[in-house]
Design an enzyme around this catalytic site. Structure first.
Site, PDB file in Angstrom:
ATOM      1  N   ASP A   1      58.671  16.701  25.848  1.00  0.00           N
ATOM      2  CA  ASP A   1      57.266  16.678  25.456  1.00  0.00           C
ATOM      3  C   ASP A   1      57.028  17.266  24.073  1.00  0.00           C
ATOM      4  O   ASP A   1      57.397  18.418  23.803  1.00  0.00           O
ATOM      5  CB  ASP A   1      56.428  17.459  26.467  1.00  0.00           C
ATOM      6  CG  ASP A   1      56.443  16.828  27.847  1.00  0.00           C
ATOM      7  OD1 ASP A   1      56.780  15.637  27.937  1.00  0.00           O
ATOM      8  OD2 ASP A   1      56.112  17.522  28.825  1.00  0.00           O
TER       9      ASP A   1
ATOM     10  N   GLU B   1      57.758   9.959  32.924  1.00  0.00           N
ATOM     11  CA  GLU B   1      58.173  10.976  33.891  1.00  0.00           C
ATOM     12  C   GLU B   1      59.584  10.747  34.423  1.00  0.00           C
ATOM     13  O   GLU B   1      59.940  11.231  35.486  1.00  0.00           O
ATOM     14  CB  GLU B   1      57.174  11.055  35.051  1.00  0.00           C
ATOM     15  CG  GLU B   1      55.787  11.481  34.618  1.00  0.00           C
ATOM     16  CD  GLU B   1      55.757  12.783  33.841  1.00  0.00           C
ATOM     17  OE1 GLU B   1      56.593  13.670  34.115  1.00  0.00           O
ATOM     18  OE2 GLU B   1      54.899  12.919  32.941  1.00  0.00           O
TER      19      GLU B   1
END
Length: 671
Positions: A212, A121
């Protein structure tokens, strides 16, 4: 005029996620991605898979795993924490061991020594540099926002920077936000134009994108665009044919180019994360300000990632539980594996994805926390688990592990079924979220629509097909909560938490009078506030047995009026469809489903856990039971998620009250 394209994909699934979810990601994203890549051996790319996901693929899809091995000549594998923790949120020793574990896995199966690290993250903190260096890491992926927030200009973020802490240096590659929002959502022509904007004469500028892998097939409408309409194949073909774009791995670029400059970063993640970690009102203010003054965005940021621990009690509790267990870790492989698995990041925060709102993710974290507790086998412990300055009391018996928080109304904060590795107290308080007003309006206030393009999940319109109510809790929804309420309270008021509270016992501190291996005595000298304060004392004595908790309650008030004493429990179940309450099933299709029972015995049977939970009650007037549901956004839109059952036991209080409540766990019986 040339540019180097540094393209990376990061793939991860929450620890022990549902198999069908991971299998769907394999079939719609991971496998077609690598099958497409196989057609273009000259296309260089960097890849990060969390260790737990690699293990799953190795075990369940050997063809995909073999394909990844075959393509290792054109792929650079990045490392990270094996079970995808936020590195800055776990102790140094665990951080190093998790990275080294993934390093060894990559070396064994892909014949590479990882030099780059995917930062979970993109949560950056200088404290991790020393540990990364000890693991052989030379460069880390961050966001361009990280550097813009400390004064760097966007046009200079076309390569990598150096940073240091106590003389230990680390290279930072900033992901370009425009590319992150463009690939694979923009048209090929628009994407190509964007890539060309990075070009310079010596060709040393880099277009950095690392994002992602699930964007390529799992995000809404992407499978059709990326694979059925061949966006990815056409993008690679177009890029390889373009003489002004050269694809590199990060390793190749790092070895062939010098850093742009020295920089120092604040503790920061990507911009959206800072916004999500704010409380509801602050997030609304930030969003409104940036909408009205977009040019100021580089000067503004929300809170830090760790603020999720103050925003959500449930996140904080899981985090502090594994911190506590890390301090106690024995030199036992099974314990360490369980500890590391409990540190997976997904359950600790919430943004677009469900995160802490997903009960199954919290169940998985507790499964490994409880496994550690069973290995430790410590019968009684007194310590400040959640680091709020007050001790919690932990009692481990043969069947149950119970943790009491005297500070928070003497509530039961954790109630673990040891045989099942299941926490019955894995409930969720109903929080106000900044996006709730957008759901209420049936649309997203600042919705972004890109003409002729896919929109990202950040641009979801938050529409619902049913009318939903927004009800919030002012105390944590755990168990053995003490309320003083009006005589005319009804089940709807209980379900919606809209009743009048006269007492100050639900979430205020209790004094610990005595603690032994089998007993905890608590007392609060508080009040009933009925136009004026009436002194009121409440004694709550817990007795702990192998599969049973008995609570003796004593209330004494100098108020001359009568009230109801409401004793509240909130219990979590893996599936309400498997639960009966005194033989009755609740309707789980509605946001609120309630029962009102007139009985001195309450039996909850759970065929999934194969356990029965019985309350034996003396003098109870009636029992309220209702579903406890949360409302949150997700990649699909809006989720109404069951977090458990709320149970309220109603007793008449006129001056004094003395009652005993027994809670017992037995084997499930369908007779």
């Amino acid at each position: 005029m040339k540019t180097a394209l540094l393209l990376g994909v990061h793939c991860h699934q929450p620890i022990d996620n549902f198999n069908y979810v991971i299998d769907d990601a394999i079939e719609k994203s991971y496998k077609p991605f690598f099958e497409t890549l196989k057609k273009f051996p000259e296309f260089k790319i960097s890849v990060h898979f969390s260790g737990s996901l690699l293990q799953y693929i190795q075990k369940n899809d050997s063809a995909l795993f073999s394909l990844m091995q075959q393509l290792s000549n054109q792929i650079e594998f990045f490392t990270g924490g094996f079970y995808e923790p936020v590195l800055a949120s776990i102790p140094s020793n665990d951080r190093v061991e998790q990275i080294l574990k993934l390093n060894r896995y990559i070396k064994k199966h892909f014949k590479q020594t990882a030099r780059g690290l995917w930062l979970t993250e993109r949560v950056w903190d200088n404290s991790i540099i020393k540990d990364l260096k000890s693991c052989g890491i030379e460069y880390v992926i961050v966001d361009d926002y990280h550097l813009k927030s400390c004064g760097a200009k966007l046009e200079t973020l076309n390569g990598y920077f150096n940073t240091e802490d106590s003389g230990e240096t680390m290279a930072l590659f900033p992901i370009n936000q425009d590319l992150r929002y463009a690939i694979p959502f923009y048209s090929l022509e628009k994407t190509n134009t964007l890539l060309h904007s990075f070009a310079n004469e010596d060709g040393k500028n880099a277009a950095v994108i690392f994002d992602d892998g699930e964007k390529f097939g799992i995000w809404p409408k992407t499978y059709e665009t990326v694979y059925e309409k061949k966006w990815l194949e056409d993008f690679i073909t177009q890029t390889l044919a373009d003489p002004n774009i050269e694809t590199n791995t990060f390793k190749e670029y790092y070895e062939q180019n010098q850093p742009i400059a020295l920089t120092y970063l604040p503790t920061v993640s990507y911009f959206e994360m800072g916004e999500w970690s704010l409380n509801s009102e602050e997030a609304k203010e930030l969003e409104s300000y940036i909408h009205n003054y977009p040019q100021t965005s580089k000067f503004l940021r929300g809170s830090t990632w760790k603020n999720f621990f103050t925003k959500y009690q449930e996140s904080n509790w899981i985090h502090k539980r594994f911190l506590e267990l890390s301090k106690k870790q024995p030199d036992e492989k099974k314990y360490l594996e369980a500890l590391y698995k409990s540190q997976c990041n997904d359950v600790l925060w919430h943004g677009v994805f469900g995160g802490v709102y997903l009960p199954n993710l919290r169940d998985n974290a507790y499964k490994y926390i409880i496994e550690c507790e069973k290995i430790l086998g410590q019968s009684v412990d007194i310590l400040d688990i959640d680091m709020d300055g007050y001790n919690e009391y932990k009692f481990l018996k043969k069947e149950l592990l119970t943790i009491i928080s005297p500070k928070q109304g003497g509530q039961i904060f954790e109630l673990d079924l040891l045989e099942k590795n299941f926490n019955l107290q894995n409930t969720l308080t109903r929080y106000e979220e900044s996006y709730h007003s957008k759901i209420e309006n049936n649309t997203s206030e600042y919705e972004v629509v890109l003409e002729d393009e896919l929109t990202t999940i950040h641009d979801n319109t938050l529409k619902v097909d049913q009318e939903i109510a927004f009800d919030y809790d002012w105390y944590f929804k755990k168990s053995a909560i003490d309320h003083i309420v009006p005589l005319d309270i009804d089940s709807e008021q209980f379900a919606k938490n809209s009743f009048i509270e006269y007492g100050d016992f639900a979430n205020q501190p209790f004094e610990v009078l005595k603690a032994t291996k089998k007993k905890l005595s608590l007392q609060r000298d508080g009040g009933i506030y009925d136009k004026e304060k009436f002194d009121t004392s409440l004694n709550k004595i817990y007795h702990f047995k192998k599969d049973k908790i008995t609570i003796d309650l004593f209330i004494d008030t100098n108020s001359g009026n009568c009230f109801n004493y409401l004793h509240e429990w909130n219990l979590h179940f893996a599936s309400l469809q498997s639960v009966t309450i005194n033989g009755v099933k609740l309707n789980t299709d509605e946001q609120y489903s309630s029962l009102e029972i007139m009985s001195d015995k309450l039996v909850i049977q759970d065929s999934y856990l194969e356990k029965s939970f019985s309350f034996t009650l003396d003098g109870v007037e009636k029992i309220f039971i209702s579903t406890l549901n949360s409302i949150s956004q997700s990649e699909k839109g809006v989720d109404v998620t069951n977090q458990g059952l709320s149970i309220g036991f109603i007793y008449k209080l006129c001056g004094t009250l003395a009652q005993t409540i027994d809670f017992e766990v037995t084997k499930f019986s369908d007779t």
